[in-house]
Design an enzyme around this catalytic site. Structure first.
Site, PDB file in Angstrom:
ATOM      1  N   ASP A 180       0.773  -1.485   0.073  1.00 32.64           N
ATOM      2  CA  ASP A 180       0.014  -0.101   0.095  1.00 32.64           C
ATOM      3  C   ASP A 180       0.877   1.260   0.051  1.00 32.64           C
ATOM      4  O   ASP A 180       1.839   1.257   0.733  1.00 32.64           O
ATOM      5  CB  ASP A 180      -1.012  -0.120   1.211  1.00 32.64           C
ATOM      6  N   GLU A 183       1.661  -0.404  -4.976  1.00 28.85           N
ATOM      7  CA  GLU A 183       0.722   0.682  -5.312  1.00 28.85           C
ATOM      8  C   GLU A 183       1.526   1.841  -5.578  1.00 28.85           C
ATOM      9  O   GLU A 183       2.140   2.466  -4.712  1.00 28.85           O
ATOM     10  CB  GLU A 183      -0.342   0.750  -4.194  1.00 28.85           C
TER      11      GLU A 183
END
Length: 703
Positions: A343, A379
């Protein structure tokens, strides 16, 4: 109680079958107390007197698995200098492998007065905080092994442990929303029937249910608020919180592996749940605040935040890097997971203020013999300056391709001048990834993910509808590149419903036939809706949970998606391991005739046609005989040929099939306007493709 010196490594609580070694890092502590708690949270405190390299440690031969524990760290409390030690707070071990309890809204968790933040709050937090649990690490893995799939073989399914299983009628009620629910035969049967190879679980590291959300009667559903990087989230356990969650997680992985399905974890190493200077003192903040967190230079009371959550981990500190690498290795070696999706990975690349491919984090990943060999997905953005890094990550890494998502959405909603970019994304995004020595599989292609509209809502809503989040519909992305097909939300208009179904199938068809690795968001194969909510992070309810009660339309979509995935598995021409040679990425001719682009009239696309703003239709030839690469066993690959007839225009378009050198007979295998279409067509024939429709035609080898 006997207290032996113990060892400074490994960090955390390590049970060896006879006793437990405890070790915790703090460079600022003047005293550290190990606190052992019983089921009623009665506390026994033990001073750790052994210190090596700022690691405080002891071995307790009488402590076994199931023991609850925490730490009290004495040292400077000087926020202006970045120090926040507070022995009134019982602190969670950063290396705890199991965690019991949940964070409450109690004021005891804060080192400042909630009414007057300038005043200290020295209330004891022991009754209201999370506790570590000593675990027994032994588990019978049997013959478990990773499926070891190449990226080219992978079809990723992003899922939420609770959301996927909470409403499944074939899963026992006590197992719904748990690791056991994911590992249940009913869940696995769905994944196998659908044809996905890899399940990517949204955060399962122990996370905190934000007190702010609790105060609004909501909860942190997504889980991007980690506090324990080694512990499976205890609320997803049907086996209790005192080690049962670890055994249950391992059993889930083993069951998925037995079915040939990989397990990837969505991990959040960019920040923790302690928030900014007004956040609670739960663990890192009270142990060694200035070592773990990036602080503002010249104003060390405040946190340098590139995540939007209040803090960012200090990636230039070797102990932070050690924590992350120890955690990653643990999940691979002890928990048997097959990879990670990171993330806000740009924050991990900020060794200093800027994002750098030369950061220590990437160096450590590159040389690590364990972590470098599993799937690594970034990401590739955060909210800091220069944080959007799609295409900017180094070799070994794949990336969520945000440009793919945006371009494909634009093309199918009819945006002018979107065709050239669409062609590049369909062909594997060489413009983004080839310069770093990577292959098409560096691109994780997706149209929807947990963050944003579901695919059903993408074709049903022009605007977000997040009122249920309690933020006045101000949260969530406002520019969604969505189109409601003529009505906002639910409608009984048969023409709008048919158009939406067609658009949904267009997105899935494009995704499966694009070079790169496809990722499907859970429930998109079932037309899952969130009622227009594009930011369901706090909706732990039926807004977010998958509805398994399928009507005829949803059942048809599931079967359509399964056929698409079967085609991709059966035909390597759709999942090439190398980029096309030459100028084939967007309209040019491939050196090896691997792919060719045609206008609807059957002629090759010209530069003028590519540059027409209103161009919304193209025909793509995939040459199965020109793959020019071996399979994973070294055998030459030969495949059937395919034609992709793509019409994003608002009116029907006549496509003329190309000359016989490309194939004599073409069989319809996909028609997004008609699931039953199995028609056969001949070279040179004109086919009328309805508005906003995809056709996929197959020509068997040599015909």
């Amino acid at each position: 109680m006997q207290i032996w010196p113990g060892k400074p490594y490994p960090l955390g609580a390590t049970f060896d079958g006879r006793g437990t070694n405890f070790a915790i890092y703090s460079s600022v502590a003047t005293r550290v107390e190990l606190c052992l708690l019983d089921a009623d949270r009665n506390e026994t405190r033990i001073d750790l007197t052994e210190v090596d390299g700022f690691v405080w440690h002891a071995y307790l031969p009488e402590v076994t698995a199931g023991q609850r524990y925490g730490f009290r760290v004495h040292g400077p409390h000087d926020p202006a200098q970045g120090h926040r030690c507070d022995p009134s707070k019982l602190l969670l071990d950063p290396y705890a492998k199991a965690i019991t309890g949940q964070v409450t809204t109690s004021s005891t968790l804060y080192s400042h007065d909630l009414v007057d933040p300038s005043r200290r709050n020295e209330e004891d937090s022991a009754a209201d905080t999370l506790l570590g649990v000593v675990i027994n690490p032994y588990f019978d893995w049997g013959s478990d092994r990773s499926p070891g799939l190449d990226y080219s073989e992978s079809i990723i399914y992003e899922a939420h442990v609770k959301g996927l299983t909470m409403r499944h009628p074939d899963i026992p009620e006590e197992l719904r929303g748990t690791y056991a629910g994911i590992g249940h035969p009913a869940t696995i049967a769905h994944l196998k029937k659908l044809g996905v190879t890899t399940i990517e679980l949204m955060p399962v590291h122990q996370f905190v249910n934000d007190p702010v959300l609790q105060g609004r009667g909501l909860s942190n559903y997504w889980g991007y608020n980690t506090i324990g990087f080694f512990a499976p989230h205890n609320a997803y356990s049907s086996s209790g919180e005192c080690g049962g969650q670890v055994r249950e997680f391992k059993a889930m992985v083993k069951a998925l592996h037995d079915a040939g399905i990989e397990v990837i974890l969505d991990v959040v190493y960019n920040h923790t749940a302690e928030g900014n200077h007004m956040g609670p003192t739960l663990s890192f903040k009270g142990i060694d605040n200035s070592s773990y967190y990036r602080l503002v230079e010249g104003d060390r009371q405040h946190y340098f935040d590139t995540t939007g959550t209040g803090n960012s981990l200090l990636m230039s500190n070797p102990h932070v890097l050690q924590l992350i690498m120890d955690s990653l290795r643990y999940w691979v070696t002890d928990m048997h997971v097959d990879g990670f999706r990171f993330d806000l990975a740009s924050t991990l690349a900020r060794q200093f203020a800027e994002v750098s491919r030369l950061s220590a984090f990437f160096d450590l990943i590159q040389q690590d013999p364990v972590v470098s060999q599993v799937k690594l997905i970034a990401e590739p953005w955060d909210i800091g300056d220069g944080g959007y890094q799609v295409g900017g990550f180094p070799p070994l890494w794949t990336e969520w391709n945000g440009k793919y998502r945006d371009t494909v959405r634009d093309f199918w909603r009819g945006e002018f001048s979107s065709l050239p970019q669409f062609a590049s994304r369909l062909a594997g995004s060489a413009d983004l990834y080839e310069h770093t020595g990577r292959r098409p599989m560096a691109s994780i292609n997706f149209v929807t993910a947990h963050d944003g509209f579901t695919m059903h809502d993408l074709v049903s809503y022009n605007e977000k509808h997040n009122e249920a989040n309690g933020e006045g519909n101000a949260d969530g992305e406002s520019h969604n590149r969505s189109w409601n097909c003529g009505a906002e939300g639910p409608t009984e208009d048969p023409q709008i419903r048919a158009l939406r179904a067609r658009q949904h199938r267009n997105f899935l068809t494009t995704l499966i036939f694009s070079q790169g690795v496809p990722m499907i968001c859970h429930g998109d194969e079932l037309a899952r809706t969130q009622q227009g909510n594009n930011n369901s992070y706090c909706q732990d309810n039926e807004i977010s949970w998958v509805d398994w009660n399928l009507d005829e339309e949803r059942q048809a979509l599931l079967e359509f998606t399964g056929r698409l995935l079967q085609l991709r598995r059966d035909h390597p021409v759709m999942r090439r391991r190398r980029f096309f040679k030459g100028a084939a990425q967007r309209g040019g001719e491939s050196d090896l005739s691997e792919v060719e682009w045609f206008s609807p009239d059957g002629s090759h696309m010209t530069e003028e046609q590519w540059n027409q703003p209103w161009a919304r239709s193209t025909m793509v030839f995939y040459n199965g005989a020109a793959i020019q690469e071996p399979d994973r066993h070294g055998r030459p690959i030969h495949d059937d040929d395919f034609l992709l007839l793509l019409n994003a225009a608002p009116e029907p378009v006549d496509f003329v099939l190309p000359h016989s050198q490309y194939g004599l007979t073409w069989h319809t295998v996909v028609n997004t306007a008609d699931d039953s279409d199995t028609s056969t067509h001949q070279e040179g024939e004109a086919i009328r493709v309805p508005a906003r429709t995809s056709l996929i035609l197959l020509n068997p080898q040599g015909q």
